[in-house]
Design an enzyme around this catalytic site. Sequence first.
Site, PDB file in Angstrom:
ATOM      1  N   GLY A   1       0.828  -1.201   0.000  1.00 30.69           N
ATOM      2  CA  GLY A   1       0.000   0.000   0.000  1.00 30.69           C
ATOM      3  C   GLY A   1       0.862   1.250   0.000  1.00 30.69           C
ATOM      4  O   GLY A   1       1.957   1.287  -0.571  1.00 30.69           O
ATOM      5  N   SER A   2       0.380   2.266   0.686  1.00 29.58           N
ATOM      6  CA  SER A   2       1.039   3.583   0.614  1.00 29.58           C
ATOM      7  C   SER A   2       2.365   3.665   1.361  1.00 29.58           C
ATOM      8  O   SER A   2       3.070   4.665   1.229  1.00 29.58           O
ATOM      9  CB  SER A   2       0.087   4.670   1.124  1.00 29.58           C
ATOM     10  OG  SER A   2      -0.997   4.813   0.234  1.00 29.58           O
ATOM     11  N   THR A   3       2.738   2.634   2.129  1.00 32.27           N
ATOM     12  CA  THR A   3       4.085   2.662   2.720  1.00 32.27           C
ATOM     13  C   THR A   3       5.131   2.638   1.609  1.00 32.27           C
ATOM     14  O   THR A   3       6.255   3.108   1.793  1.00 32.27           O
ATOM     15  CB  THR A   3       4.321   1.476   3.677  1.00 32.27           C
ATOM     16  OG1 THR A   3       4.176   0.243   2.963  1.00 32.27           O
ATOM     17  CG2 THR A   3       3.341   1.511   4.845  1.00 32.27           C
TER      18      THR A   3
END
Length: 491
Positions: free
Chosen positions: A221-223
């Site tokens: 995801g956005s990590t």
Amino acid sequence: MNTTLRRLASVVMVMFLALMVSTSWVQYVQADKLNNDNRNVRKIYREYGNARGPIVVGDQPVAASTPVDSPFGYQRVYADGDPQRAQMYAPVTGFYSLVNGTTMIERSENSFLNGQADALWVSRLQNLLTGRKTEGSSVELTIDPAVQQAAWDALGDQRGAVVAVEPSTGKILAMVSKPSYDPNVLAVHSTREAGAAYQELLNADGNPMTNRAISTHYPPGSTFKLVDAAAALESGTYQADSSIPAPHRYTLPGTRTELRNFGDEVCSPTDEMSLADALRISCNTAFADLGVQLGGDAIREQAEKFGFGSRFEIPMSSAASNYPAAGDAFTPDRVALSAIGQGDVATTPLQVAMISAAIANGGELMQPYLVQTVRDPSLEVVQDASPRKVRDAVSPSTASALTDMMVGVVRNGTGTAAQIPGVDVAGKSGTAQTAPNTPPHTWFTAFAPAQDPQVAVAVVVENGGTLSNEATGGRVAAPIARAVIQAVLGR
């Protein structure tokens, strides 16, 4: 007559030679294979008849062998038989089973634990001369019991994993995976009971014997936007305050598919924003476009510098995280999805922790490790771990810029739930879609204090945890990361 005797003597000599060769072959060439054969009952009794060394956390054994009145001599016991504590450490210790073999530290450090390591030859020689039985060495881990407990408690009944690393050394301070299991039920000497317990765990919901921290792949995801931001800054074309496109919706190149932000939110009324602000509010459309502008090769190169594509030997071997290979199938639309940690990108919680740890350590990626010291039965140090640099993941200036950007995420972005009074926390949230009509996996990775990092953390909670479809990384995973950081800092 003499000819007959010579022939007979030759035959006898050949027979003796064949006997010597076959004996030597069995005694020397095949020795290791025969000794390690699980059907070798002598091997089983020999191993169980010796005191296996303890696995130590802090100053307490979390696995030890205790004398018992049975043909095996010793019983392996985890966490003094306490099922809850045994489960908390099981993903690290693994198990030592008469029927089912060994896993995790019990496997990777087996030669030290059973006293057969080459480095222990002096000890074995002394035992031979004095007639003492062989004893195993103690294996002391880097795990901090207070941090491990904090991670275990904070994750609660949710499925997922937590990893905490000391950025400057690579020491693993905590490693939690849930659901877990009690290795004591596998260590019993009854082959029937041990076999039944193993089969029950194999069939159990949630794969409790899997160490999710190092063995399970998740979409990050956005990590993963930390990797994009690092690649952008390292290119020299972008700075933290560089303006980048941030449309309300983004059409994936070569398709009619529209990519939206979380909740279909508008990132900027002008359809542009700084790189730092795009990271702070985790703008999907901005990073999808940025990924296409950078290109898959540049992002892959940066991901590999952080450790993607390689295994970490801690000493257990972690699964290698994956960023898609170059090729005709990796089209610009797939590059855009990869830039927001979706598509074919897959990573382990340990890898995400190492991204934050490298940024926290001025750009230097250290080798993560779990074993600090090995001591022989007389408590002499046989092996002591030293920090080892793997490579420069980013330059010090890029690491500094990323740190400031991550501080912004926690101060007034998607990671406010990780705030700690009096401490600057640098972090990044992530919410990863997995399948239609399935709650997302939620992530948070962070380090603190931002200007003097003592710990880097990665948390993943599967399928939204207790919040299910309402979950985000900032709501579910960030508070867990905060609890772990507080345990390290003593707050």
